[in-house]
Design a protein around this motif. Structure first.
Motif, PDB file in Angstrom:
ATOM      1  N   ASP A 125       0.749  -1.239  -0.064  1.00  0.00           N
ATOM      2  CA  ASP A 125      -0.012   0.023  -0.065  1.00  0.00           C
ATOM      3  C   ASP A 125       0.697   1.180   0.002  1.00  0.00           C
ATOM      4  O   ASP A 125       0.258   2.398  -0.107  1.00  0.00           O
ATOM      5  N   GLY A 126       2.045   1.106   0.114  1.00  0.00           N
ATOM      6  CA  GLY A 126       3.168   2.296   0.181  1.00  0.00           C
ATOM      7  C   GLY A 126       4.224   1.931   0.518  1.00  0.00           C
ATOM      8  O   GLY A 126       4.902   0.721   0.465  1.00  0.00           O
ATOM      9  N   ALA A 127       5.240   2.961   0.735  1.00  0.00           N
ATOM     10  CA  ALA A 127       6.619   2.875   1.121  1.00  0.00           C
ATOM     11  C   ALA A 127       7.054   3.694   2.079  1.00  0.00           C
ATOM     12  O   ALA A 127       6.529   4.925   2.025  1.00  0.00           O
ATOM     13  N   TRP A 128       7.721   3.497   2.818  1.00  0.00           N
ATOM     14  CA  TRP A 128       8.628   4.339   4.055  1.00  0.00           C
ATOM     15  C   TRP A 128      10.001   3.937   3.839  1.00  0.00           C
ATOM     16  O   TRP A 128      10.547   3.294   3.848  1.00  0.00           O
ATOM     17  N   TRP A 129      10.886   5.475   3.851  1.00  0.00           N
ATOM     18  CA  TRP A 129      12.154   5.392   3.997  1.00  0.00           C
ATOM     19  C   TRP A 129      12.574   6.206   5.435  1.00  0.00           C
ATOM     20  O   TRP A 129      12.792   7.318   5.185  1.00  0.00           O
ATOM     21  N   PRO A 130      12.733   5.466   6.441  1.00  0.00           N
ATOM     22  CA  PRO A 130      13.219   5.891   7.726  1.00  0.00           C
ATOM     23  C   PRO A 130      14.717   6.517   7.408  1.00  0.00           C
ATOM     24  O   PRO A 130      15.406   5.920   6.801  1.00  0.00           O
ATOM     25  N   ARG A 141       8.062   1.675  -7.247  1.00  0.00           N
ATOM     26  CA  ARG A 141       7.689   0.198  -7.459  1.00  0.00           C
ATOM     27  C   ARG A 141       6.648  -0.220  -6.508  1.00  0.00           C
ATOM     28  O   ARG A 141       5.651  -0.795  -6.935  1.00  0.00           O
ATOM     29  N   ALA A 142       6.730   0.245  -5.298  1.00  0.00           N
ATOM     30  CA  ALA A 142       6.034  -0.187  -4.095  1.00  0.00           C
ATOM     31  C   ALA A 142       4.523   0.553  -4.293  1.00  0.00           C
ATOM     32  O   ALA A 142       3.528  -0.187  -3.903  1.00  0.00           O
ATOM     33  N   VAL A 143       4.358   1.539  -4.811  1.00  0.00           N
ATOM     34  CA  VAL A 143       3.264   2.345  -4.701  1.00  0.00           C
ATOM     35  C   VAL A 143       2.607   2.248  -6.095  1.00  0.00           C
ATOM     36  O   VAL A 143       1.545   2.656  -6.183  1.00  0.00           O
ATOM     37  N   ALA A 173       0.067   0.778  -8.130  1.00  0.00           N
ATOM     38  CA  ALA A 173      -1.297   0.247  -7.803  1.00  0.00           C
ATOM     39  C   ALA A 173      -1.224  -1.476  -8.480  1.00  0.00           C
ATOM     40  O   ALA A 173      -2.029  -1.888  -7.931  1.00  0.00           O
ATOM     41  N   GLY A 174      -0.593  -1.490  -9.631  1.00  0.00           N
ATOM     42  CA  GLY A 174      -0.774  -2.681 -10.178  1.00  0.00           C
ATOM     43  C   GLY A 174       0.419  -3.515  -9.857  1.00  0.00           C
ATOM     44  O   GLY A 174       0.789  -4.732 -10.245  1.00  0.00           O
ATOM     45  N   ASN A 175       1.191  -3.144  -8.861  1.00  0.00           N
ATOM     46  CA  ASN A 175       2.557  -3.854  -8.354  1.00  0.00           C
ATOM     47  C   ASN A 175       1.879  -5.198  -7.695  1.00  0.00           C
ATOM     48  O   ASN A 175       1.057  -5.473  -6.947  1.00  0.00           O
ATOM     49  N   VAL A 176       2.767  -6.328  -8.190  1.00  0.00           N
ATOM     50  CA  VAL A 176       2.376  -7.728  -7.515  1.00  0.00           C
ATOM     51  C   VAL A 176       3.647  -8.142  -7.069  1.00  0.00           C
ATOM     52  O   VAL A 176       3.607  -9.418  -6.709  1.00  0.00           O
ATOM     53  N   THR A 177       4.650  -7.468  -6.953  1.00  0.00           N
ATOM     54  CA  THR A 177       5.889  -8.040  -6.380  1.00  0.00           C
ATOM     55  C   THR A 177       6.118  -7.685  -4.921  1.00  0.00           C
ATOM     56  O   THR A 177       5.730  -6.569  -4.453  1.00  0.00           O
TER      57      THR A 177
END
Length: 162
Positions: free
Chosen positions: A41-46, A135-137, A139-143
């Motif tokens: 559903d998203g990505a985070w880069w702490p 790539r993570a965001v 919507a069609g990502n299946v990886t």
């Protein structure tokens, strides 16, 4: 003059983000869709692996868009000193330990609405981090998250298993 035959890369993140991201910056990109068919559903880069420092900003950003966040699930082996709860803006957020790996964090809104975010390692180079997040965001990502990181991060950016 004809254009060169070089392929153009598809940018899924706004140009402003590509210009603004510097090493160590924390980024969040969350795409919600009605179908929610993607793997992530998203990505985070702490900026670090310090939960008490990094997580409040993430929770605040998510709360703005999703409403109150009640739980965060993460792999405690991937983070420094994980408490069982944090208070963010006078709201208690429970932290759950799951053997999910250090490449994802599970966010719960309400009682049972879950979001899965890719976690880009803090010391990742900006170009690799942006590529992984884009790539993570999608919507069609299946990886799966781990596969995205393997595909986008140079070997020197990947953390070796201990």
């Amino acid at each position: 003059m004809a254009e060169s035959g070089a392929p153009t890369s598809r940018k899924l993140l706004p140009d402003e983000i590509h210009r603004a991201v510097k090493p160590g910056a924390a980024l969040l990109r969350l795409q919600t869709t009605h179908s929610r068919e993607g793997v992530l559903d998203g990505a985070w880069w702490p900026r670090s692996r310090d939960v008490a420092t990094e997580l409040p900003a993430l929770v605040q950003a998510l709360t703005t868009h999703l409403g109150h966040i009640t739980r965060v699930g993460l792999d405690t082996a991937a983070w420094e000193e994980v408490p069982t709860r944090l208070v963010v803006d006078d709201w208690v957020v429970h932290l759950d330990s799951f053997p999910v790996g250090d490449d994802t964090v599970l966010i719960t809104r309400g009682d049972n609405d879950h979001f899965v975010l890719l976690v880009v390692p803090p010391d990742t180079a900006p170009d690799a981090a942006r590529d992984a997040m884009a790539r993570a965001v999608d919507a069609g990502n299946v990886t799966q998250a781990a596969e995205i990181l393997v595909a986008t991060l140079p070997v020197t950016d990947r953390e070796e298993p201990t």
